[in-house]
Motif scaffolding. Structure first.
Motif, PDB file in Angstrom:
ATOM      1  N   LYS A  99      84.317  19.464 -32.932  1.00 51.67           N
ATOM      2  CA  LYS A  99      85.775  19.496 -33.126  1.00 51.67           C
ATOM      3  C   LYS A  99      86.558  18.924 -31.954  1.00 51.67           C
ATOM      4  O   LYS A  99      87.698  19.314 -31.705  1.00 51.67           O
ATOM      5  CB  LYS A  99      86.249  20.910 -33.447  1.00 51.67           C
ATOM      6  CG  LYS A  99      85.702  21.419 -34.767  1.00 51.67           C
ATOM      7  CD  LYS A  99      86.413  22.661 -35.213  1.00 51.67           C
ATOM      8  CE  LYS A  99      85.958  23.055 -36.615  1.00 51.67           C
ATOM      9  NZ  LYS A  99      86.540  24.295 -37.057  1.00 51.67           N
ATOM     10  N   LYS A 119      90.253  18.327 -40.338  1.00 51.14           N
ATOM     11  CA  LYS A 119      89.522  19.564 -40.612  1.00 51.14           C
ATOM     12  C   LYS A 119      88.049  19.222 -40.732  1.00 51.14           C
ATOM     13  O   LYS A 119      87.700  18.177 -41.282  1.00 51.14           O
ATOM     14  CB  LYS A 119      90.022  20.191 -41.913  1.00 51.14           C
ATOM     15  CG  LYS A 119      91.414  20.768 -41.769  1.00 51.14           C
ATOM     16  CD  LYS A 119      91.925  21.269 -43.081  1.00 51.14           C
ATOM     17  CE  LYS A 119      93.359  21.763 -42.928  1.00 51.14           C
ATOM     18  NZ  LYS A 119      93.939  22.081 -44.232  1.00 51.14           N
ATOM     19  N   VAL A 120      87.192  20.094 -40.195  1.00 51.29           N
ATOM     20  CA  VAL A 120      85.754  19.848 -40.291  1.00 51.29           C
ATOM     21  C   VAL A 120      85.167  20.903 -41.226  1.00 51.29           C
ATOM     22  O   VAL A 120      85.101  22.082 -40.886  1.00 51.29           O
ATOM     23  CB  VAL A 120      85.087  19.905 -38.898  1.00 51.29           C
ATOM     24  CG1 VAL A 120      83.623  19.499 -39.014  1.00 51.29           C
ATOM     25  CG2 VAL A 120      85.803  18.978 -37.923  1.00 51.29           C
ATOM     26  N   TYR A 121      84.812  20.455 -42.434  1.00 46.14           N
ATOM     27  CA  TYR A 121      84.360  21.390 -43.466  1.00 46.14           C
ATOM     28  C   TYR A 121      82.840  21.560 -43.420  1.00 46.14           C
ATOM     29  O   TYR A 121      82.120  20.567 -43.341  1.00 46.14           O
ATOM     30  CB  TYR A 121      84.699  20.858 -44.852  1.00 46.14           C
ATOM     31  CG  TYR A 121      86.175  20.820 -45.164  1.00 46.14           C
ATOM     32  CD1 TYR A 121      86.819  21.935 -45.673  1.00 46.14           C
ATOM     33  CD2 TYR A 121      86.904  19.660 -44.964  1.00 46.14           C
ATOM     34  CE1 TYR A 121      88.165  21.892 -45.976  1.00 46.14           C
ATOM     35  CE2 TYR A 121      88.256  19.609 -45.269  1.00 46.14           C
ATOM     36  CZ  TYR A 121      88.881  20.730 -45.778  1.00 46.14           C
ATOM     37  OH  TYR A 121      90.215  20.679 -46.078  1.00 46.14           O
ATOM     38  N   PRO A 122      82.348  22.779 -43.531  1.00 46.81           N
ATOM     39  CA  PRO A 122      80.915  22.946 -43.801  1.00 46.81           C
ATOM     40  C   PRO A 122      80.708  22.716 -45.295  1.00 46.81           C
ATOM     41  O   PRO A 122      81.278  23.426 -46.112  1.00 46.81           O
ATOM     42  CB  PRO A 122      80.647  24.416 -43.434  1.00 46.81           C
ATOM     43  CG  PRO A 122      81.974  25.089 -43.516  1.00 46.81           C
ATOM     44  CD  PRO A 122      83.052  24.057 -43.451  1.00 46.81           C
ATOM     45  N   MET A 123      79.943  21.695 -45.645  1.00 47.57           N
ATOM     46  CA  MET A 123      79.798  21.334 -47.050  1.00 47.57           C
ATOM     47  C   MET A 123      78.359  21.512 -47.508  1.00 47.57           C
ATOM     48  O   MET A 123      77.425  21.315 -46.726  1.00 47.57           O
ATOM     49  CB  MET A 123      80.207  19.879 -47.286  1.00 47.57           C
ATOM     50  CG  MET A 123      81.650  19.567 -46.989  1.00 47.57           C
ATOM     51  SD  MET A 123      82.829  20.463 -48.015  1.00 47.57           S
ATOM     52  CE  MET A 123      82.839  19.422 -49.465  1.00 47.57           C
ATOM     53  N   GLU A 300      80.534  29.490 -36.834  1.00 46.37           N
ATOM     54  CA  GLU A 300      81.758  30.157 -37.298  1.00 46.37           C
ATOM     55  C   GLU A 300      81.420  31.269 -38.279  1.00 46.37           C
ATOM     56  O   GLU A 300      81.942  32.356 -38.213  1.00 46.37           O
ATOM     57  CB  GLU A 300      82.663  29.154 -38.010  1.00 46.37           C
ATOM     58  CG  GLU A 300      83.455  28.299 -37.056  1.00 46.37           C
ATOM     59  CD  GLU A 300      84.169  27.176 -37.771  1.00 46.37           C
ATOM     60  OE1 GLU A 300      84.464  27.327 -38.964  1.00 46.37           O
ATOM     61  OE2 GLU A 300      84.407  26.152 -37.130  1.00 46.37           O
TER      62      GLU A 300
ATOM     63  N   PRO B 378      87.398  23.256 -49.790  1.00 43.76           N
ATOM     64  CA  PRO B 378      87.598  24.685 -49.461  1.00 43.76           C
ATOM     65  C   PRO B 378      88.713  24.875 -48.427  1.00 43.76           C
ATOM     66  O   PRO B 378      88.998  23.976 -47.647  1.00 43.76           O
ATOM     67  CB  PRO B 378      86.246  25.101 -48.894  1.00 43.76           C
ATOM     68  CG  PRO B 378      85.522  23.843 -48.570  1.00 43.76           C
ATOM     69  CD  PRO B 378      86.050  22.794 -49.471  1.00 43.76           C
ATOM     70  N   GLN B 380      90.114  25.751 -45.129  1.00 43.34           N
ATOM     71  CA  GLN B 380      89.352  25.685 -43.889  1.00 43.34           C
ATOM     72  C   GLN B 380      90.277  25.336 -42.736  1.00 43.34           C
ATOM     73  O   GLN B 380      91.289  24.661 -42.930  1.00 43.34           O
ATOM     74  CB  GLN B 380      88.283  24.592 -44.067  1.00 43.34           C
ATOM     75  CG  GLN B 380      87.533  24.186 -42.839  1.00 43.34           C
ATOM     76  CD  GLN B 380      86.395  25.145 -42.557  1.00 43.34           C
ATOM     77  OE1 GLN B 380      86.038  25.950 -43.393  1.00 43.34           O
ATOM     78  NE2 GLN B 380      85.823  25.061 -41.375  1.00 43.34           N
ATOM     79  N   ASP B 381      89.912  25.778 -41.535  1.00 42.10           N
ATOM     80  CA  ASP B 381      90.650  25.434 -40.311  1.00 42.10           C
ATOM     81  C   ASP B 381      92.136  25.780 -40.403  1.00 42.10           C
ATOM     82  O   ASP B 381      92.992  25.009 -39.987  1.00 42.10           O
ATOM     83  CB  ASP B 381      90.490  23.935 -39.993  1.00 42.10           C
ATOM     84  CG  ASP B 381      89.126  23.641 -39.389  1.00 42.10           C
ATOM     85  OD1 ASP B 381      88.395  24.601 -39.111  1.00 42.10           O
ATOM     86  OD2 ASP B 381      88.800  22.453 -39.184  1.00 42.10           O
TER      87      ASP B 381
END
Lengths: 306, 437
Positions: A99, A119-123, A300, B378, B380-381
């Protein structure tokens, strides 16, 4: 980025020389450079590199900071940079959700604490497939749904492919936020807490600074940096070279350290865009998380469950 | 004999002074409006941060309230235009009630949409920089048009009544008489004027139907032109319009009951009116139910991935209580009440009308908010409070204040003007008697 570094040096040196020349030749008070007239040599010398590559020495007192490039007018900002078509490629194999992109972007655009343009999404695409990190921001679509719905032309598409926001015109109806399928837009729900110096600046669509209460904000692809021949903040902040920025017409993308031919990269690594089926035609490509540099660790989530 | 009947009609239908109940009602509404204004001043100074809306739920109860107002305003066109053009005469006493509901609702729809804006002071940008491809501009155009046509449809039939009140004089203050003559002193009730007015009303009645369809179709397109699950539907225009006629007709039944009992209009708004409006309500509720079945069951059969989360949230999840409450109170229970002859008597019909209106308000909330909490990517953040929505007191105060304001406009209108058209009632009666003899 060698060429860019050179051009910056050139730019600095020319500015300096011009200043010196003005200071040297004018006997009358120069209306363009009041500062140079009143300078008294301090005796302390500094070495500089001239345009021709010579090392020169001048008195420190004559040094003056070169102001940033002047802000372009609203008309020019709406037109965009001619002969360019900006594109971003994200190499998902390289992202470990540090990030740094996010914090650099937040810092440079003075984004309200808690909100993020990146935004950094866990996918995870399906039950048994491997999870990965997906940095996401404005896709700068070629068929932007946000621009279609904006009633006042406050958000617009430029000839270089960038979608920007004119916060001096935005009426805050938030239709664009509802229209964007990538949920990338944020709203300034309250008066942004900015230093006076930043808050007093005239708003520029190209820097998106200062953000204004009651208007929408989002990633702007840093066209101010592009004008200077530099990379967007997220690109240069990423230590893993995840972000590759470039010009589709030149067919090159770079993360600063490595440069690729865009078409080859997309072909060889099977690049794709998000939600292709919606027909938004993003200028934002992803390379699948194949041959990863890092294992996927979602700290997280661990922290959240603790 | 005939003269006597005419005098009685005029005496019965002239606007009446507020009684004790009326005064309390007006005072209550004014207090609610003031609280709403105070909340809005707070919002103006601090920004939309005083609301519960955040980046994901960027439209909340202001927008659902806006949709509610636009919906209820459609009834003006239903009663005055659709029934008029199909030669239905029983609805004559209800035309003015329907039309004032339309005018007042559409006015507050415009106000509430300005309340929702982040920069209301830049409203003029819509005219300075308006871009025709945005559904918001379409909405501005059709809502303005609808407002003016509705005002005219309220005004033209009022002209003969103004003349009657100017002739009666007794019981009116000087200021009111001055106001009446300002509005309608040119009306002499000559055959020429009557013919002209009837022609004008006929043209307006025809024009208002496509405009009314437009306002609510365009309002539905504010949602349907986006990609989001729950809004991305080709059913939306028809779904909204059928729902709008339902809530509007419900509102008219409520107003009929209130005016009937408070102004002693039992001879003019009869059991027959409740019976007929009850049947209209049943038909509209069934129609709206049909579009609801289309709207929810077809996607639920397929359960496409983005729709799934949204639909589960509505059927059994977070929003299930409000979803089922809205469906039950706005459609199912009113149908059950009004389907029987006994249920169409004034009081049960009034209860059914109230249920329709309340259920419909929550139905609009269900249309607007849950979709926004189910984005494609989703959540997020963002801070934790961005992932939920509950309106703050400021939002409630403003929304309730706007509803109170709309009711206040209707109340004051009924204080100043006859709520049942006098001249039209007399004409109908005369024609009726002529037909009998």
């Amino acid at each position: 980025m060698n060429t860019n570094d050179n051009s910056r040096r050139e730019f600095l040196a020319t500015g300096l020389l011009a200043g010196l020349a003005l200071a040297g030749c004018s006997t009358k008070k120069n209306p363009f450079d009041e500062l140079a007239n009143d300078v008294k040599p301090s005796g302390e010398m500094v070495k500089l590199l001239s345009v021709d590559g010579e090392v020169i020495e001048i008195d420190k007192a004559f040094l003056k900071p070169v102001p940033d490039l002047p802000q372009v007018s609203n008309e020019a900002a709406r037109m965009g940079i001619a002969g360019k078509k900006f594109v971003m490629v994200i190499d998902l194999a390289r992202c470990k959700s540090l990030k740094k992109c996010q914090s650099a972007c937040n810092h440079m655009h003075h984004i309200h604490p808690g909100q993020n343009w990146i935004k950094v999404y866990p996918m995870q695409d399906a039950e048994h497939t491997a999870p990965y990190w997906q940095p996401t921001t404005c896709m700068h679509c070629d068929e932007p749904p946000c621009v279609k719905v904006c009633p006042v032309d406050a958000t617009f598409k430029r000839q270089d492919g960038i979608v920007l926001i004119d916060s001096d015109r935005c009426i805050g109806c938030r239709f664009c936020m509802a229209a964007c399928p990538y949920s990338t837009r944020v709203f300034n729900w309250e008066e942004p807490s900015l230093e006076k110096e930043i808050a007093d600046k005239p708003y520029s669509c190209e820097t998106s600074v200062p953000q204004k209460m009651g208007t929408v904000g989002k990633c702007d692809f840093c066209p101010d940096m592009a004008r200077k021949g530099e990379l967007p903040h997220c690109v240069s902040a990423c230590p893993n070279g995840v972000f590759l920025f470039g010009d589709m017409l030149e067919d090159t993308v770079t993360n600063g350290a490595e440069t690729f031919r865009f078409s080859d990269l997309i072909k060889d690594k099977a690049g794709y865009r998000l939600m292709e089926d919606l027909g938004t035609k993003p200028s934002f490509y992803y390379l699948p998380p194949v041959g990863r540099n890092f294992p996927f660790e979602n700290n997280e989530k661990k922290e959240a469950t603790k | 004999m005939e003269q006597l009947a005419k005098q009685k009609i005029i005496q019965d239908l002239l606007p009446q002074k507020f009684g004790k109940q009326g005064k309390i009602w007006v005072a209550g509404l004014i207090v609610l409006c003031i609280i709403g204004v105070v909340a809005y001043i707070r919002q103006l100074s601090k920004g939309l941060v005083v609301t519960g809306m955040r980046d994901y739920v960027s439209w909340g109860i202001y927008i659902s309230n806006f949709v509610f107002f636009v919906a209820i305003s459609l009834v003006g066109s239903l009663i005055t235009a659709v029934l008029r053009l199909t030669n239905v005469h029983w609805s004559t006493p209800l035309t003015r009630i329907a039309e004032i509901i339309a005018v007042s609702a559409i006015t507050f729809a415009s106000l509430i949409i300005i309340v929702d804006m982040g920069r209301p002071e830049r409203f003029y940008n819509l005219f300075l920089h308006g871009r025709l491809q945005s559904p918001i501009i379409w909405d501005v155009i059709v809502i303005t048009t609808y407002f003016f046509i509705s005002i005219l449809l309220l005004y033209f039939p009022l002209l003969p009544d103004l003349k009657i009140m100017l002739e009666v004089k007794k019981g009116f203050s000087k200021g009111m008489l001055k106001f009446y003559s300002y509005l309608g002193s040119f009306w002499k009730h000559t055959p020429g004027q009557i013919k002209l007015s009837e022609k004008a009303i006929g043209i307006l009645a025809v024009t208002i139907i496509p405009v009314a369809f437009s306002i609510h179709t365009v309002t539905s397109w504010l949602f349907a032109t986006t990609y989001r699950p729950g809004w991305d539907s080709t059913n939306f225009g028809a779904y909204f319009i059928s729902g709008a006629f339902l809530v509007g007709a419900g509102g008219v039944v409520v107003a009929m009951y209130v005016f009937r009992s408070h102004y002693n209009l039992k001879e003019y708004i009869t059991y027959d009116h409740f019976d007929k409006m009850g049947k209209v309500l049943v038909m509209l509720a069934l129609l709206y139910l049909y579009f609801n079945v289309n709207e929810f069951l077809v996607p639920a059969f397929k359960m496409k991935k983005p729709e799934e989360e949204h639909l589960r949230g509505l059927f059994t999840g977070e929003f299930a209580p409000i979803f089922w409450f809205a469906i039950t109170t706005s459609m199912l229970v009113p149908i059950l009440i009004l389907i029987t002859k006994k249920g169409r008597r004034p009081f049960p019909a009034f209860i059914a009308g109230v249920l329709v209106v309340i259920g419909s308000w929550f139905k609009r909330y269900i249309i607007v908010t849950p979709t926004l909490l189910h984005p494609f990517l989703p959540m997020q953040d963002v801070p934790a409070n961005y992932k939920h929505y509950f309106p703050t007191w400021e939002e409630w105060a403003i929304a309730i204040g706007s509803l109170a304001g709309a009711l206040l406009v209707i109340t004051i209108f009924a204080r100043i003007f006859p709520i049942i058209p006098i001249q039209e009632t007399i004409t109908e009666k005369e024609e009726h008697e002529k037909a009998l003899s």
